[in-house]
Design a protein around this motif. Sequence first.
Motif, PDB file in Angstrom:
ATOM      1  N   ASP A  86      13.204  35.822  -1.512  1.00  0.00           N
ATOM      2  CA  ASP A  86      12.773  36.805  -2.522  1.00  0.00           C
ATOM      3  C   ASP A  86      12.230  36.117  -3.777  1.00  0.00           C
ATOM      4  N   HIS A  87      12.820  34.967  -4.125  1.00  0.00           N
ATOM      5  CA  HIS A  87      12.354  34.245  -5.320  1.00  0.00           C
ATOM      6  C   HIS A  87      10.924  33.755  -5.111  1.00  0.00           C
ATOM      7  N   ARG A  88      10.681  33.215  -3.901  1.00  0.00           N
ATOM      8  CA  ARG A  88       9.325  32.730  -3.614  1.00  0.00           C
ATOM      9  C   ARG A  88       8.331  33.888  -3.589  1.00  0.00           C
ATOM     10  N   ALA A 119      12.819  38.341  -9.061  1.00  0.00           N
ATOM     11  CA  ALA A 119      13.214  39.138  -7.899  1.00  0.00           C
ATOM     12  C   ALA A 119      14.488  39.936  -8.142  1.00  0.00           C
ATOM     13  N   HIS A 120      15.497  39.280  -8.715  1.00  0.00           N
ATOM     14  CA  HIS A 120      16.836  39.884  -8.783  1.00  0.00           C
ATOM     15  C   HIS A 120      17.356  39.967 -10.215  1.00  0.00           C
ATOM     16  N   PRO A 121      18.243  40.930 -10.480  1.00  0.00           N
ATOM     17  CA  PRO A 121      19.012  40.868 -11.718  1.00  0.00           C
ATOM     18  C   PRO A 121      19.736  39.505 -11.736  1.00  0.00           C
ATOM     19  N   ASP A 122      19.750  38.834 -12.794  1.00  0.00           N
ATOM     20  CA  ASP A 122      20.354  37.511 -13.112  1.00  0.00           C
ATOM     21  C   ASP A 122      19.383  36.323 -12.968  1.00  0.00           C
ATOM     22  N   ASP A 123      18.302  36.450 -12.190  1.00  0.00           N
ATOM     23  CA  ASP A 123      17.361  35.322 -12.024  1.00  0.00           C
ATOM     24  C   ASP A 123      16.814  34.880 -13.384  1.00  0.00           C
ATOM     25  N   GLN A 124      16.436  35.856 -14.169  1.00  0.00           N
ATOM     26  CA  GLN A 124      15.850  35.585 -15.493  1.00  0.00           C
ATOM     27  C   GLN A 124      16.842  34.852 -16.402  1.00  0.00           C
TER      28      GLN A 124
HETATM   29 ZN    ZN Z   1      18.008  35.610  -7.261  1.00  0.00          ZN
END
Ligand code: ZN
Length: 245
Positions: free
Chosen positions: A134-136, A15-20
């Motif tokens: 957003d992650h889900r 979902a977001h920059p940094d999640d990965q």
């Molecule tokens: Zn995130």
Amino acid sequence: MSTEYLPKVVMSIHAHPDDQEFSIGGTLAKWARAGCEIVSVTITSGDSGSNDPSKGADYKPVLAELREKEQHAANEILGVKETVFMRYPDGELEPTIALRRELTRLIRMYKPDVVLTGNPEAWFYGNEYVNHPDHRAAAQAACEAVFPSAGSRLIFADLLTEGFEPHEVKRLYVHGTEKPDTWVDVSETIDIKVKALQQHASQVPVDEVEKWMKDWAKEDAKDKEFEYAESYRVMILKKEEEHEK
Ligand SMILES: [Zn+2]
């Protein structure tokens, strides 16, 4: 005898920059160094990631640009080959058919053996963290794009007319699960993971993340023969020969 799976092309969907970087950075760095091509897909550009009282809505595009730059820097450190930003609004993500269709197109375009994403079932982690919706949503849309739409010819049939033939993903790696069945030894790439995560300086306390990442990865490697791990639930959708280590 231990065997370790090594895919040729993988796609990370978050979902977001940094999640990965928080979740699968060690695995991606390891596979990239072994010759795997990594495609990194970030669905939002993290444009809501600030609680600075002096900033308003006009800061969102500025923040999106900054966070994309940080993601690019992190991807470079991990060894990512292709970076894709879908630019959905941060904090408002839903697992819509439109999102599933766009992810299906990306999967058919890049033809990954493996897709790695979060856990769409995870609402809570421990007693202190409610999983970001957003992650889900990202994880749900990614899983649904992997199966059934990427490999089913007549789902999103208009993609055929755009030239995107069906593609079957072999494995789906789900992180953030309380019941992992696969542990990737990231002892040799944990420092690269930390360095990649530190590129997200607008979001993470740069001096603290090394300890966080090493504590988590040590916990994930509990009872294993290696020091640091990232853990997954792996869905094997299409069988193939494993590479012996
Ligand atoms: Zn995130």
